[in-house]
Design a protein around this motif. Structure first.
Motif, mmCIF file in Angstrom:
data_model
loop_
_atom_site.group_PDB
_atom_site.id
_atom_site.type_symbol
_atom_site.label_atom_id
_atom_site.label_comp_id
_atom_site.label_asym_id
_atom_site.label_seq_id
_atom_site.Cartn_x
_atom_site.Cartn_y
_atom_site.Cartn_z
ATOM 1 N N CYS A 139 0.826 -1.207 0.000
ATOM 2 C CA CYS A 139 0.000 0.000 0.000
ATOM 3 C C CYS A 139 0.859 1.255 0.000
ATOM 4 C CB CYS A 139 -0.933 -0.001 1.212
ATOM 5 S SG CYS A 139 -2.256 -1.231 1.131
ATOM 6 N N GLY A 140 1.911 1.251 0.805
ATOM 7 C CA GLY A 140 2.778 2.416 0.880
ATOM 8 C C GLY A 140 3.401 2.757 -0.464
ATOM 9 N N ILE A 141 3.901 1.743 -1.162
ATOM 10 C CA ILE A 141 4.514 1.973 -2.474
ATOM 11 C C ILE A 141 3.464 2.415 -3.488
ATOM 12 C CG2 ILE A 141 5.702 0.853 -4.394
ATOM 13 C CD1 ILE A 141 7.088 -0.950 -2.319
ATOM 14 N N ALA A 142 2.317 1.760 -3.472
ATOM 15 C CA ALA A 142 1.268 2.083 -4.449
ATOM 16 C C ALA A 142 0.765 3.509 -4.271
ATOM 17 C CB ALA A 142 0.119 1.088 -4.331
ATOM 18 N N PHE A 143 0.552 3.924 -3.026
ATOM 19 C CA PHE A 143 0.076 5.284 -2.794
ATOM 20 C C PHE A 143 1.121 6.319 -3.194
ATOM 21 C CE2 PHE A 143 -2.703 3.421 0.796
ATOM 22 C CZ PHE A 143 -3.693 3.105 -0.119
ATOM 23 N N PHE A 144 2.391 5.991 -2.994
ATOM 24 C CA PHE A 144 3.454 6.895 -3.424
ATOM 25 C C PHE A 144 3.420 7.086 -4.942
ATOM 26 C CE2 PHE A 144 7.763 7.644 -4.983
ATOM 27 C CZ PHE A 144 8.107 8.783 -4.264
ATOM 28 N N VAL A 148 2.764 10.510 -7.246
ATOM 29 C CA VAL A 148 3.633 10.997 -8.315
ATOM 30 C C VAL A 148 2.853 11.160 -9.621
ATOM 31 C CG1 VAL A 148 5.642 10.421 -9.740
ATOM 32 C CG2 VAL A 148 5.716 10.046 -7.263
ATOM 33 N N VAL A 149 1.982 10.191 -9.928
ATOM 34 C CA VAL A 149 1.161 10.288 -11.137
ATOM 35 C C VAL A 149 0.243 11.510 -11.070
ATOM 36 C CG1 VAL A 149 -0.696 9.179 -12.448
ATOM 37 C CG2 VAL A 149 1.258 7.833 -11.669
ATOM 38 N N THR A 150 -0.296 11.787 -9.886
ATOM 39 C CA THR A 150 -1.167 12.951 -9.739
ATOM 40 C C THR A 150 -0.401 14.250 -9.987
ATOM 41 O OG1 THR A 150 -2.489 11.729 -8.120
ATOM 42 C CG2 THR A 150 -2.794 14.103 -8.187
ATOM 43 N N LEU A 151 0.856 14.297 -9.586
ATOM 44 C CA LEU A 151 1.680 15.457 -9.912
ATOM 45 C C LEU A 151 1.855 15.592 -11.424
ATOM 46 C CD1 LEU A 151 4.447 15.222 -7.138
ATOM 47 C CD2 LEU A 151 2.572 16.874 -7.293
ATOM 48 N N GLY A 152 1.948 14.455 -12.115
ATOM 49 C CA GLY A 152 1.997 14.493 -13.568
ATOM 50 C C GLY A 152 0.714 15.049 -14.162
ATOM 51 N N LEU A 153 -0.431 14.672 -13.584
ATOM 52 C CA LEU A 153 -1.709 15.219 -14.037
ATOM 53 C C LEU A 153 -1.785 16.722 -13.781
ATOM 54 C CD1 LEU A 153 -4.097 12.379 -12.808
ATOM 55 C CD2 LEU A 153 -3.741 13.057 -15.184
ATOM 56 N N LEU A 154 -1.172 17.168 -12.695
ATOM 57 C CA LEU A 154 -1.130 18.600 -12.414
ATOM 58 C C LEU A 154 -0.425 19.349 -13.541
ATOM 59 C CD1 LEU A 154 -0.158 20.210 -9.002
ATOM 60 C CD2 LEU A 154 0.740 21.105 -11.133
ATOM 61 N N THR A 176 -5.740 15.581 -23.727
ATOM 62 C CA THR A 176 -6.552 14.491 -23.171
ATOM 63 C C THR A 176 -5.836 13.152 -23.258
ATOM 64 O OG1 THR A 176 -7.669 14.256 -25.310
ATOM 65 C CG2 THR A 176 -8.714 15.675 -23.664
ATOM 66 N N GLY A 177 -5.045 12.951 -24.311
ATOM 67 C CA GLY A 177 -4.315 11.690 -24.431
ATOM 68 C C GLY A 177 -3.358 11.476 -23.276
ATOM 69 N N ALA A 178 -2.709 12.541 -22.820
ATOM 70 C CA ALA A 178 -1.800 12.439 -21.679
ATOM 71 C C ALA A 178 -2.567 12.115 -20.403
ATOM 72 C CB ALA A 178 -1.020 13.741 -21.524
ATOM 73 N N VAL A 179 -3.772 12.688 -20.268
ATOM 74 C CA VAL A 179 -4.606 12.388 -19.099
ATOM 75 C C VAL A 179 -4.944 10.899 -19.058
ATOM 76 C CG1 VAL A 179 -6.822 12.811 -17.965
ATOM 77 C CG2 VAL A 179 -5.563 14.719 -18.999
ATOM 78 N N TYR A 180 -5.347 10.340 -20.192
ATOM 79 C CA TYR A 180 -5.669 8.917 -20.251
ATOM 80 C C TYR A 180 -4.449 8.056 -19.930
ATOM 81 C CZ TYR A 180 -10.025 10.365 -22.549
ATOM 82 O OH TYR A 180 -11.227 10.939 -22.833
ATOM 83 N N ALA A 181 -3.301 8.435 -20.469
ATOM 84 C CA ALA A 181 -2.081 7.656 -20.239
ATOM 85 C C ALA A 181 -1.699 7.661 -18.760
ATOM 86 C CB ALA A 181 -0.938 8.219 -21.088
ATOM 87 N N LEU A 182 -1.773 8.824 -18.136
ATOM 88 C CA LEU A 182 -1.449 8.903 -16.710
ATOM 89 C C LEU A 182 -2.473 8.161 -15.862
ATOM 90 C CD1 LEU A 182 -0.255 12.614 -16.519
ATOM 91 C CD2 LEU A 182 1.136 10.582 -16.087
ATOM 92 N N PHE A 183 -3.741 8.170 -16.289
ATOM 93 C CA PHE A 183 -4.759 7.442 -15.542
ATOM 94 C C PHE A 183 -4.542 5.930 -15.645
ATOM 95 C CE2 PHE A 183 -7.398 10.079 -13.241
ATOM 96 C CZ PHE A 183 -8.587 9.471 -12.885
ATOM 97 N N ILE A 184 -3.945 5.462 -16.726
ATOM 98 C CA ILE A 184 -3.593 4.048 -16.826
ATOM 99 C C ILE A 184 -2.532 3.703 -15.779
ATOM 100 C CG2 ILE A 184 -2.450 2.331 -18.284
ATOM 101 C CD1 ILE A 184 -3.880 3.594 -20.682
ATOM 102 N N LEU A 185 -1.517 4.567 -15.629
ATOM 103 C CA LEU A 185 -0.504 4.355 -14.588
ATOM 104 C C LEU A 185 -1.135 4.426 -13.200
ATOM 105 C CD1 LEU A 185 2.459 6.495 -15.984
ATOM 106 C CD2 LEU A 185 2.209 4.005 -16.030
#
Length: 415
Positions: free
Chosen positions: A90-95, A99-105, A115-124
């Motif tokens: 859980c600790g690793i996954a939440f980290f 990081v992915v959310t910072l990418g979405l920012l 939008t393509g980048a949003v979809y790609a980051l949401f896959i991660l």
């Protein structure tokens, strides 16, 4: 003093005292943070995508992007949850989710957003969440005694729903403050949740690590298939929420029917959680003692009927009432299902069974969002929600017939 010993010495009235323990407190606070962050992210991404595309199908694709990794990794993530420390997973996954959310920012701060980048980051994001969900589900039973599980599930559900109340409203409010703001807050919450899970000290009973076999990945499926009560409960949740889940379309409901902005959308998204939190707290103090199966099917039928009301409503307050009832009935289903799954599954199998359960839950939520988007694009907004509600009622009636063991289940936790 161990949890079990404390329970024995203080009696049944202290069952909720487990929630005051340090590790359980860390788990609950961490759960509040990451569920809040997911809800903030859902509102922010949904409004961002719809603002750029004005497409119901594009909204549905967000759910598909989040669900696909769960589908691919479900069997692997269950084995991982059974072979490694669940708190570390859980600790690793939440980290990673932080990081992915910072990418979405970063993506959201560009004009126009890609939008393509949003979809790609949401896959991660979905990949990390696919590992976190089964580990988090399976970890609860390691922290509390078995006879306190139902009550603690009620507390956990209430905390999750409280986060689901605050998260969407905060997401809408932050979006008004700036497109970047909800992503920044969500990222911070994920990173703090990661730290809290890593600080949990209680370890599960040690088990010898046998040689990893390909069949291990499928053992969760085989176990569920041999348990009609668990199979019925999980599949019931899958199909009722898959058909009746209208939350993905709330941006359209807010904009086109109720004529609301991002803040109004946040209020709508929060209302199911208000109902769920109120009923969840009730279940924590007055857990389901008898006729568990009957109450499960009553809850899913009510869920479908409330969805029908939402489809036909053009009034803001009536829509809020329908969404409240959707949340209230859903949490009854969630607490009964989660308690059945956890109590009827041995610890060495909980990760793999939780992974299958997470896959079904993901299918009913993220894939349900995709289904709602496709249906709305094909038939229109109101018919899509109405068809989903009618389908949910139908599934509830059919499942009560084909899973009589589940319908006749009396005690939630059998002696």
């Amino acid at each position: 003093m161990s949890y079990a010993t404390k329970e024995e010495t203080t009696g049944g009235s202290s069952r909720l005292s487990a929630a005051l323990q340090r590790d359980v407190l860390f788990y609950m606070v961490g759960r509040f943070l990451w569920v809040s962050a997911v809800q903030i992210l859902n509102v922010a991404v949904g409004w961002l995508i719809y603002d750029v595309t004005r497409s119901a199908l594009a909204l549905g694709m967000v759910g598909l992007a989040a669900f696909t990794p769960k589908l691919v990794l479900s069997l692997v993530s269950g084995v991982v949850a059974d072979r490694f420390e669940r708190r570390v997973i859980c600790g690793i996954a939440f980290f990673v989710m932080g990081v992915v959310t910072l990418g979405l920012l970063v993506v959201a701060s560009t004009t126009p957003a890609v939008t393509g980048a949003v979809y790609a980051l949401f896959i991660l994001f979905g990949t990390a969440r696919g590992f976190a969900s089964p580990a988090a589900q399976a970890m609860v039973a390691n922290l509390v005694p078995r006879d306190a599980l139902s009550r603690v599930m009620g507390v956990s559900s209430s905390i999750s729903q409280m986060a689901s109340i605050i998260g969407p409203a905060l997401g809408g409010l932050l979006y008004v403050a700036g497109t970047w703001a909800p992503f920044a807050v969500a990222a911070a919450a994920f990173l703090l949740a990661s730290l809290l899970n890593l600080l949990i000290s209680k370890r599960p009973p040690s088990r010898g690590k046998s040689r990893l076999r390909l069949s291990d990945a499928f053992e969760g499926l085989h176990f569920i298939r041999r348990k009609p009560v668990i199979m019925g409960a999980i599949s019931l949740d899958l199909f009722t929420v898959l058909l009746g889940g209208a939350t993905a379309l709330l941006p359209m409901v807010a904009s086109e029917i109720l004529h609301l902005g991002p803040l109004g959308l946040g209020v709508l998204r929060s209302m199911p959680a208000v109902g769920a939190m109120m009923v969840g707290l009730t279940l924590a103090y007055r857990p389901v003692e008898q006729r568990a199966g009957h109450k499960l099917f009553l809850a899913t039928t009510t869920f479908g009927l409330a969805t029908i009301v939402l489809a036909l409503s053009q009034d803001f307050y009536l829509s809020l009432g329908a969404l409240w009832l959707i949340g209230a009935s859903d949490v009854i289903s969630v607490v009964i299902r989660q308690t059945l799954v956890q109590s009827d599954t041995p610890d060495e199998m909980r990760g793999r069974v939780a992974a299958v359960n997470s896959l079904f839950v993901g299918a009913s939520n993220e894939l349900g969002e995709f289904e709602s988007g496709v249906t709305a694009a094909a038939f229109g907004l109101v018919p899509a929600i109405l068809i989903g509600g009618l389908g949910t009622v139908a599934v509830s009636i059919i499942w009560a017939s084909i899973f009589p063991q589940l319908r006749r289940r009396d005690h939630l936790i059998e002696p």
